[in-house]
Motif scaffolding. Sequence first.
Motif, PDB file in Angstrom:
ATOM      1  N   LEU A  30       0.822  -1.206   0.000  1.00  0.00           N
ATOM      2  CA  LEU A  30       0.000   0.000   0.000  1.00  0.00           C
ATOM      3  C   LEU A  30       0.858   1.258   0.000  1.00  0.00           C
ATOM      4  O   LEU A  30       0.554   2.235  -0.694  1.00  0.00           O
ATOM      5  N   LYS A  31       1.927   1.248   0.774  1.00  0.00           N
ATOM      6  CA  LYS A  31       2.820   2.406   0.764  1.00  0.00           C
ATOM      7  C   LYS A  31       3.491   2.555  -0.602  1.00  0.00           C
ATOM      8  O   LYS A  31       3.687   3.668  -1.097  1.00  0.00           O
ATOM      9  N   GLY A  32       3.814   1.426  -1.225  1.00  0.00           N
ATOM     10  CA  GLY A  32       4.397   1.474  -2.556  1.00  0.00           C
ATOM     11  C   GLY A  32       3.454   2.060  -3.587  1.00  0.00           C
ATOM     12  O   GLY A  32       3.897   2.647  -4.581  1.00  0.00           O
ATOM     13  N   ALA A  33       2.149   1.917  -3.335  1.00  0.00           N
ATOM     14  CA  ALA A  33       1.143   2.495  -4.221  1.00  0.00           C
ATOM     15  C   ALA A  33       0.898   3.970  -3.933  1.00  0.00           C
ATOM     16  O   ALA A  33       0.124   4.621  -4.644  1.00  0.00           O
ATOM     17  N   GLY A  34       1.519   4.491  -2.875  1.00  0.00           N
ATOM     18  CA  GLY A  34       1.380   5.907  -2.539  1.00  0.00           C
ATOM     19  C   GLY A  34       0.285   6.223  -1.545  1.00  0.00           C
ATOM     20  O   GLY A  34      -0.065   7.397  -1.361  1.00  0.00           O
ATOM     21  N   CYS A  35      -0.271   5.201  -0.876  1.00  0.00           N
ATOM     22  CA  CYS A  35      -1.350   5.431   0.086  1.00  0.00           C
ATOM     23  C   CYS A  35      -0.791   5.880   1.429  1.00  0.00           C
ATOM     24  O   CYS A  35       0.235   5.358   1.889  1.00  0.00           O
ATOM     25  N   LEU A  36      -1.460   6.825   2.062  1.00  0.00           N
ATOM     26  CA  LEU A  36      -1.186   7.159   3.454  1.00  0.00           C
ATOM     27  C   LEU A  36      -2.022   6.232   4.317  1.00  0.00           C
ATOM     28  O   LEU A  36      -3.198   5.990   4.030  1.00  0.00           O
ATOM     29  N   LEU A  37      -1.446   5.715   5.399  1.00  0.00           N
ATOM     30  CA  LEU A  37      -2.094   4.681   6.194  1.00  0.00           C
ATOM     31  C   LEU A  37      -2.413   5.182   7.604  1.00  0.00           C
ATOM     32  O   LEU A  37      -1.583   5.819   8.254  1.00  0.00           O
ATOM     33  N   ILE A  38      -3.624   4.881   8.054  1.00  0.00           N
ATOM     34  CA  ILE A  38      -4.098   5.263   9.388  1.00  0.00           C
ATOM     35  C   ILE A  38      -4.684   4.029  10.058  1.00  0.00           C
ATOM     36  O   ILE A  38      -5.352   3.218   9.404  1.00  0.00           O
ATOM     37  N   ALA A  39      -4.468   3.881  11.344  1.00  0.00           N
ATOM     38  CA  ALA A  39      -5.079   2.778  12.097  1.00  0.00           C
ATOM     39  C   ALA A  39      -5.661   3.299  13.398  1.00  0.00           C
ATOM     40  O   ALA A  39      -5.161   4.269  13.971  1.00  0.00           O
ATOM     41  N   SER A  40      -6.714   2.645  13.858  1.00  0.00           N
ATOM     42  CA  SER A  40      -7.340   3.002  15.136  1.00  0.00           C
ATOM     43  C   SER A  40      -6.612   2.322  16.282  1.00  0.00           C
ATOM     44  O   SER A  40      -6.168   1.175  16.166  1.00  0.00           O
ATOM     45  N   ALA A  41      -6.535   3.028  17.408  1.00  0.00           N
ATOM     46  CA  ALA A  41      -5.958   2.473  18.627  1.00  0.00           C
ATOM     47  C   ALA A  41      -6.821   2.897  19.807  1.00  0.00           C
ATOM     48  O   ALA A  41      -7.332   4.015  19.841  1.00  0.00           O
TER      49      ALA A  41
END
Length: 351
Positions: free
Chosen positions: A143-154
């Motif tokens: 996903l990072k290679g595709a240029g997506c910014l990633l968010i996760a809940s905690a």
Amino acid sequence: MSFFNRLSLDLPIIQAPMAGVSTPAMAVAVSNAGALGSIAVGATDAAGADALIRELESLTDRPFNVNLFVHATPQADARVEADWLDALAPTFRTFGANPPDGLQTIYRSFNDDDAMLRVLVERAPRVVSFHFGLPDPARVRALKGAGCLLIASATSPEEARLCVEAGMDAVVAQGYEAGGHRGVFDPDGDDAQLGTLALTRLLVRSIDVPVVAAGGIMDGQGVRAALDLGAVAAQLGTAFIACPESAADAAYRAALDSGAAHHTTITRAISGRPARCLRNRFTELAESLDTPIPAYPIAYDAGKALNAAAKAAGETGFGAQWAGQGAPLARPMPAAELVATLVRGMGLPNS
């Protein structure tokens, strides 16, 4: 460069991707208003997700968020599932129906869904977010290679630390006030039940990625408070349920506009995972049962069947009416108008 500058967003507001409520129309309205709109694809398959993302791409050139479920692969337990159906059977019969013969795993975890990963890498939405856990390292890299910014809940500092170690670009601090499913990584573990205020401050002080506050925030004053706590943005879900673009049905909207909004509760009975919803016939039934509940999302198969049977008989109190503790502050208005109202409430210059 800050997280939101990387997204070219005008406003520190995220519309929460509540499955069953969020729609492309809502996400587009929010994104076009300068905030970050979201859609949830955890309850559909790869083809469904592809169609939703393509629809959004056709309607806006603004960034939007695509949310996925990353729950542990459920372990079926025939005895627990049969006992649960037996416990629900008298209620099914009240509506002239029988419980299903068996239960299915109706939602796949993102970590088990290679087809979903291929869709996301191909479509490359600007933001991809995760609930219930974290994707494996290979999926993060893809996903990072595709240029997506990633968010996760905690829901705790420990989960937030795991998010940072996994390479998340931002973390959502989901307070106990939040509507919908708790994002706890282990639903059978010890949930500290931290509120939004305390959790946001703990994460701002302890992790080195941006923090988004979520839980009980319904108006501009709440968004401003989240920013004052050090969050880069606030995520609102319940506030958008009453918008006309929402997929909430008439019964859900009526319940949100009733005294039930003042009495939310956490239950596992509907889906198999702890989730905050309006008190209704299903939550009342759950309080009377003393039977182990199947794993998520297997239990949700029973919950959906019971709701369908009840609705067919004219009873609307068995739905998954997710809502946070700020539910009485909900205001029915178009999503773009709600975003503008939130901004005015924040008291920003020229707002």
